[in-house]
Enzyme design. Sequence first.
Site, PDB file in Angstrom:
ATOM      1  N   ASP A  41       0.637  -0.217   0.101  1.00  0.00           N
ATOM      2  CA  ASP A  41       0.037   0.279  -0.207  1.00  0.00           C
ATOM      3  C   ASP A  41       0.929   1.601   0.059  1.00  0.00           C
ATOM      4  OD1 ASP A  41       0.457  -0.286   2.431  1.00  0.00           O
ATOM      5  OD2 ASP A  41      -1.250  -1.601   2.646  1.00  0.00           O
ATOM      6  N   LYS A  63      -5.197   2.619  -1.948  1.00  0.00           N
ATOM      7  CA  LYS A  63      -6.349   3.100  -1.728  1.00  0.00           C
ATOM      8  C   LYS A  63      -5.788   4.937  -1.232  1.00  0.00           C
ATOM      9  CE  LYS A  63      -6.883   0.273   2.253  1.00  0.00           C
ATOM     10  NZ  LYS A  63      -6.763  -0.218   3.771  1.00  0.00           N
ATOM     11  N   MET A 188      -2.543   8.491  13.189  1.00  0.00           N
ATOM     12  CA  MET A 188      -3.249   8.883  11.958  1.00  0.00           C
ATOM     13  C   MET A 188      -4.311   9.800  12.761  1.00  0.00           C
ATOM     14  SD  MET A 188      -5.068   5.387  11.352  1.00  0.00           S
ATOM     15  CE  MET A 188      -4.659   3.693  12.757  1.00  0.00           C
TER      16      MET A 188
HETATM   17  N1  SAH Z   1       1.416   0.011  10.481  1.00  0.00           N
HETATM   18  C1  SAH Z   1       2.230   1.242  10.513  1.00  0.00           C
HETATM   19  C2  SAH Z   1       0.949   1.785  10.498  1.00  0.00           C
HETATM   20  C3  SAH Z   1      -0.597   2.459  10.173  1.00  0.00           C
HETATM   21  S1  SAH Z   1      -1.356   3.479  10.075  1.00  0.00           S
HETATM   22  C4  SAH Z   1       2.829   1.503  11.193  1.00  0.00           C
HETATM   23  O1  SAH Z   1       3.853   0.961  12.613  1.00  0.00           O
HETATM   24  O2  SAH Z   1       3.688   3.026  10.984  1.00  0.00           O
HETATM   25  C5  SAH Z   1      -0.920   4.760   9.485  1.00  0.00           C
HETATM   26  C6  SAH Z   1      -0.422   5.699  10.212  1.00  0.00           C
HETATM   27  O3  SAH Z   1       0.586   5.744  10.396  1.00  0.00           O
HETATM   28  C7  SAH Z   1      -0.637   7.359   9.516  1.00  0.00           C
HETATM   29  O4  SAH Z   1      -1.642   7.724   9.780  1.00  0.00           O
HETATM   30  C8  SAH Z   1      -0.007   7.875  10.385  1.00  0.00           C
HETATM   31  O5  SAH Z   1      -0.183   8.639  11.223  1.00  0.00           O
HETATM   32  C9  SAH Z   1       1.535   6.887  10.217  1.00  0.00           C
HETATM   33  N2  SAH Z   1       2.419   7.069   9.606  1.00  0.00           N
HETATM   34  C10 SAH Z   1       2.421   5.509   9.040  1.00  0.00           C
HETATM   35  N3  SAH Z   1       4.084   5.928   8.038  1.00  0.00           N
HETATM   36  C11 SAH Z   1       4.301   7.184   8.533  1.00  0.00           C
HETATM   37  C12 SAH Z   1       5.591   7.941   8.512  1.00  0.00           C
HETATM   38  N4  SAH Z   1       6.337   7.381   7.442  1.00  0.00           N
HETATM   39  N5  SAH Z   1       5.328   9.228   8.873  1.00  0.00           N
HETATM   40  C13 SAH Z   1       4.884   9.960   9.739  1.00  0.00           C
HETATM   41  N6  SAH Z   1       3.425   9.277   9.890  1.00  0.00           N
HETATM   42  C14 SAH Z   1       3.381   7.859   9.594  1.00  0.00           C
END
Ligand code: SAH
Length: 534
Positions: A41, A63, A188
């Site tokens: 994704d 998405k 998020m």
């Molecule tokens: N599984 C992922 C999180 C998925 S939910 C993890 O462990 O990081 C998606 C959210 O993760 C986004 O809305 C944001 O809040 C955060 N996110 C993911 N990658 C990011 C990044 N490189 N920088 C800042 N926020 C990030």
Amino acid sequence: MLEPENKQGIVYLIGAGPGDPGLLTLRGRELLAQADVVVYDRLVHPAVLDYARPEALRVFVGKASARHTLTQEEINALLIRHAQEGKRVARLKGGDPFVFGRGGEEAEACRTAGVPFVVVPGITSAIAAPAYAGIPVTHRDAASSFCVITGHEREDGKESGRRAAGQAEGRRDWARLAHAADTLIFLMGVEALPEIVARLQEHGREPETPIALVQWGTWPQQRVVSGTLADIVERVREAGLRPPAVCVVGEVVRLRGRLQWFDDPRRQPLFGKRIVVTRAREQASGLVDMLRTRGAEVLEYPTIRIEKLKDMTELDGALQSLERYAWMVVTSVNTVPVIAERLEALERDARAFAMTKVAAIGPATASILREKLGIRADFVPTEAVAEALIDQWPDREMRGKRVFLPRAREAREMLPERLRAMGAIVDVIPVYETVAMEQPETLLEDLRAGNIDAITFTASSTVKNLMQALAIGSAESNLGAYLKGVCLAAIGPVTGQTLKEYGFEPTIVAEEHTMAGLVKALESYFAKRGKGDG
Ligand code: SAH
């Protein structure tokens, strides 16, 4: 053999890490390289996909556009369908698959369908994004616990509908969350920021409590906005900060003042710089990795492709009778894999070189000789150019000695001529050629828009090919204007000279004629410029 066993498919739930491709785990990379299908994704860095086999099917379920949304059920079904066809399916998710990644649901779906799965944890953005902003989530003096909480956006980082936000709101026990840990980390949480900030204060967190949002953490476009619970909403609005972002609340946020590193131009002069790499993909990765670890955004526009020649009879002949040669001279990293491959095909190994001394043009070639052939070069000149190789040539007595010189089909004659002048018998054997690639229009567009900070040239051929391709691609042939203000970085004087022949003064000529030297030169160039600009 036991064919049916191989038919058993499997799903690998792999955490791709937060962005920086170097933050993928070794296990993740290993399984990715085995996958037949890769389902990924939006928050997965494109460079991570390069670890998959070129022939693997890549399916984007990101998405990013509302029109092309696969529901979670559709994604589950996709994974299971491919696995049941006997495929190895890599399900690549941003960060860690079990941290708000709905990886749990996908694993459940696999279990229900009887499809085996493997989970490869990843580095979560919840910890890594603050870390790249210079914010440790715990600290002996500032915080002894942290808590990761979801805001209300959808998982791809896009905003959710208002209704969903409202619904989730009702269920939250803010009194408990506000004091769940010293450091609170919201994923998020951009859309819900006003809500989060209000509730935390309502339930006893001081308005002066420090808070930061880290957008695109670990990516070259990382941006950080910090403030207090009282003013962060305003600051985020002013900065126009959008998802994806991690939001950190607590005393640890103050540490950024002292620990900022990744997005600090004083310490990482290449941070956020958009740098073009024109090397053939086969040999660009070292340079690309070095630039990326320093925070640069790398745009790969390979102008050439390395292709092994079809007819290998001459090379095979030389490799069959290596004992005739006193020396082998290797002038490019490109020759080594071809030699290794032919040696293997001839069922020979490094012992074939027992009678032959080996000269390598530079450290990169020496290192690939060690890696692919198990051979230590007897001689490497202090500068990685043919002139230095011949000027520093260590064998005084070359008369009547045979030299094996495998190389590109088109190359300068200086080296064989000077070896012959020393009395050697030189067998020049072409083993590969560089083939020009069509130029993607996007580079011209980027140049026109002034989006490029630097272009790297690692060989004269990259200059020639790029100049030709750009001239062909640009109807206005306004090349000079586009390249103005762009740092033209040459790996050495020969490449620099080629730039001059095209009418462009090289901005940088690396002192050390290696890719590491080129990176160093770029760093000091941008470090100086950064200061100059104030
Ligand atoms: N599984 C992922 C999180 C998925 S939910 C993890 O462990 O990081 C998606 C959210 O993760 C986004 O809305 C944001 O809040 C955060 N996110 C993911 N990658 C990011 C990044 N490189 N920088 C800042 N926020 C990030």
